[in-house]
Design a protein around this motif. Structure first.
Motif, PDB file in Angstrom:
ATOM      1  N   MET A  15     -53.026  43.224 -23.173  1.00  0.00           N
ATOM      2  CA  MET A  15     -52.499  43.915 -24.344  1.00  0.00           C
ATOM      3  C   MET A  15     -52.964  43.165 -25.586  1.00  0.00           C
ATOM      4  SD  MET A  15     -48.596  44.912 -25.198  1.00  0.00           S
ATOM      5  CE  MET A  15     -48.586  45.932 -23.735  1.00  0.00           C
ATOM      6  N   GLU A  65     -52.981  42.311 -29.490  1.00  0.00           N
ATOM      7  CA  GLU A  65     -51.963  42.342 -30.547  1.00  0.00           C
ATOM      8  C   GLU A  65     -52.557  42.758 -31.884  1.00  0.00           C
ATOM      9  OE1 GLU A  65     -48.953  39.299 -32.790  1.00  0.00           O
ATOM     10  OE2 GLU A  65     -50.485  38.547 -31.442  1.00  0.00           O
ATOM     11  N   ASP A  71     -50.800  40.577 -19.519  1.00  0.00           N
ATOM     12  CA  ASP A  71     -50.254  41.877 -19.124  1.00  0.00           C
ATOM     13  C   ASP A  71     -50.444  42.174 -17.641  1.00  0.00           C
ATOM     14  OD1 ASP A  71     -52.962  42.341 -19.013  1.00  0.00           O
ATOM     15  OD2 ASP A  71     -52.990  43.969 -20.481  1.00  0.00           O
ATOM     16  N   ASN A 130     -43.804  42.890 -20.960  1.00  0.00           N
ATOM     17  CA  ASN A 130     -44.519  43.944 -21.668  1.00  0.00           C
ATOM     18  C   ASN A 130     -43.685  45.211 -21.797  1.00  0.00           C
ATOM     19  OD1 ASN A 130     -47.543  43.333 -22.388  1.00  0.00           O
ATOM     20  ND2 ASN A 130     -47.100  42.203 -20.520  1.00  0.00           N
ATOM     21  N   VAL A 131     -42.897  45.533 -20.778  1.00  0.00           N
ATOM     22  CA  VAL A 131     -41.968  46.659 -20.893  1.00  0.00           C
ATOM     23  C   VAL A 131     -40.988  46.408 -22.038  1.00  0.00           C
ATOM     24  CG1 VAL A 131     -40.069  47.882 -19.756  1.00  0.00           C
ATOM     25  CG2 VAL A 131     -42.144  47.319 -18.463  1.00  0.00           C
ATOM     26  N   LEU A 181     -41.328  44.356 -24.671  1.00  0.00           N
ATOM     27  CA  LEU A 181     -41.979  44.373 -25.980  1.00  0.00           C
ATOM     28  C   LEU A 181     -42.288  45.798 -26.428  1.00  0.00           C
ATOM     29  CD1 LEU A 181     -44.409  41.325 -25.675  1.00  0.00           C
ATOM     30  CD2 LEU A 181     -42.315  41.473 -27.032  1.00  0.00           C
ATOM     31  N   ASP A 182     -42.678  46.661 -25.491  1.00  0.00           N
ATOM     32  CA  ASP A 182     -42.922  48.064 -25.845  1.00  0.00           C
ATOM     33  C   ASP A 182     -41.639  48.710 -26.365  1.00  0.00           C
ATOM     34  OD1 ASP A 182     -45.594  48.021 -25.241  1.00  0.00           O
ATOM     35  OD2 ASP A 182     -45.365  48.874 -23.240  1.00  0.00           O
ATOM     36  N   GLN A 183     -40.509  48.390 -25.751  1.00  0.00           N
ATOM     37  CA  GLN A 183     -39.247  48.947 -26.239  1.00  0.00           C
ATOM     38  C   GLN A 183     -38.888  48.375 -27.610  1.00  0.00           C
ATOM     39  OE1 GLN A 183     -35.911  49.179 -23.633  1.00  0.00           O
ATOM     40  NE2 GLN A 183     -37.113  49.855 -21.876  1.00  0.00           N
ATOM     41  N   ARG A 213     -40.910  47.478 -29.880  1.00  0.00           N
ATOM     42  CA  ARG A 213     -41.787  48.073 -30.905  1.00  0.00           C
ATOM     43  C   ARG A 213     -41.271  49.412 -31.407  1.00  0.00           C
ATOM     44  NH1 ARG A 213     -45.746  45.948 -27.167  1.00  0.00           N
ATOM     45  NH2 ARG A 213     -46.765  44.127 -28.101  1.00  0.00           N
ATOM     46  N   THR A 214     -40.366  50.032 -30.678  1.00  0.00           N
ATOM     47  CA  THR A 214     -39.787  51.299 -31.139  1.00  0.00           C
ATOM     48  C   THR A 214     -38.694  51.071 -32.175  1.00  0.00           C
ATOM     49  OG1 THR A 214     -38.018  51.393 -29.455  1.00  0.00           O
ATOM     50  CG2 THR A 214     -40.201  52.253 -28.836  1.00  0.00           C
ATOM     51  N   THR A 229     -33.764  45.696 -20.106  1.00  0.00           N
ATOM     52  CA  THR A 229     -34.909  45.270 -19.293  1.00  0.00           C
ATOM     53  C   THR A 229     -34.582  44.100 -18.364  1.00  0.00           C
ATOM     54  OG1 THR A 229     -35.703  43.987 -21.203  1.00  0.00           O
ATOM     55  CG2 THR A 229     -36.671  46.155 -20.842  1.00  0.00           C
ATOM     56  N   LEU A 231     -43.780  40.345 -33.076  1.00  0.00           N
ATOM     57  CA  LEU A 231     -43.781  41.753 -33.431  1.00  0.00           C
ATOM     58  C   LEU A 231     -43.866  41.981 -34.929  1.00  0.00           C
ATOM     59  CD1 LEU A 231     -41.012  42.882 -30.923  1.00  0.00           C
ATOM     60  CD2 LEU A 231     -43.480  43.221 -30.699  1.00  0.00           C
TER      61      LEU A 231
END
Length: 235
Positions: free
Chosen positions: A1, A3, A35, A191-192, A194-196, A198-199, A210, A234
């Motif tokens: 992934m 950045e 990742d 990574n799951v 961090l994706d959340q 980012r929302t 998580t 982030l």
């Protein structure tokens, strides 16, 4: 992934579970987060393999440097490359150092002479990939994604279900992913999370959703794997 990516684009590749991505560097330093994946990269008119990372990879590129890559699904690249993932952990190597000069040159030249190099990379890799033969990869990933490895004795239960000892499972995971099952679990769930995050979801809520003990646990794990706490990572 990756950045720091601008512009950065990706789409599903022709091979299942993989992504085709392109990037043009803005110039300066950049950080690549672990990742669980391996990439075949086209850069500087040559092909390179980026092995699995156990920590953030720091790089530097001149402005305008162009990249294209296939990001294989976790555990998928070693069979294509013919090299165990453990041998490429935290490494960046030329494909020509892994394959015969003739084989690697044939793929490289096919890509370099194409009008759309990224598409040629995607098609060239797809023509060389066979059907996956290691069912352990899919079973380990299912266990990770279901959160079973986070439970007490999760690894031993998985090993027993596969008919392996824990040591055998660890060795097979090193060959497939570059990590043992516990580190693979940490990397993929980070990574799951961090994706959340980012929302815009609050970090405390991300941690709960998580499977982290609390926000402090989430922060410690992200910092251990990336070098930065999530708030700074982030931005």
């Amino acid at each position: 992934m990756i950045e720091v990516v601008a512009p950065y684009r990706e789409r599903p590749a022709r091979i299942p579970g993989a992504d085709l991505w392109t990037r043009e560097a803005e110039g300066g330093d950049y950080r690549i987060l672990p990742d669980g994946c391996m990439d075949l990269l086209l850069m500087h008119d040559d092909l390179y393999v980026a092995g699995p990372d156990s920590h953030a990879w720091m790089g530097n590129a001149e402005r305008g440097t162009r990249y294209a890559g296939i990001r294989f699904a976790p555990g998928a690249a070693p069979e294509f490359l013919g090299v165990p993932a453990r041998d490429l952990l935290n490494q960046r190597v030329r494909l020509a150092d892994l394959w015969s000069p003739t084989r690697s040159r044939k793929l490289r030249d096919r890509i370099l002479t194409a009008e759309d190099r990224a598409e040629a990379l995607d098609l060239g890799v797809a023509t060389l990939v066979g059907d996956p033969s290691d069912g352990l990869v899919s079973q380990v990933l299912r266990s990770v994604r279901a959160g079973r490895l986070r439970k007490v004795a999760g690894v031993s239960r998985l090993a027993a279900a596969l008919g392996l000892s824990e040591r055998q499972l660890h060795r097979r995971c090193l060959d497939a992913f570059g990590y043992g099952p516990k580190l693979l679990d940490r990397v993929l769930w980070m990574n799951v999370a961090l994706d959340q995050a980012r929302t815009g979801l609050a970090l405390a809520d991300v941690a709960v959703r998580t499977g982290y003990a609390d926000q402090a646990h989430f922060t410690r794990d992200v910092k251990a794997l990336t070098g930065l706490p999530p708030r700074i990572l982030l931005g």
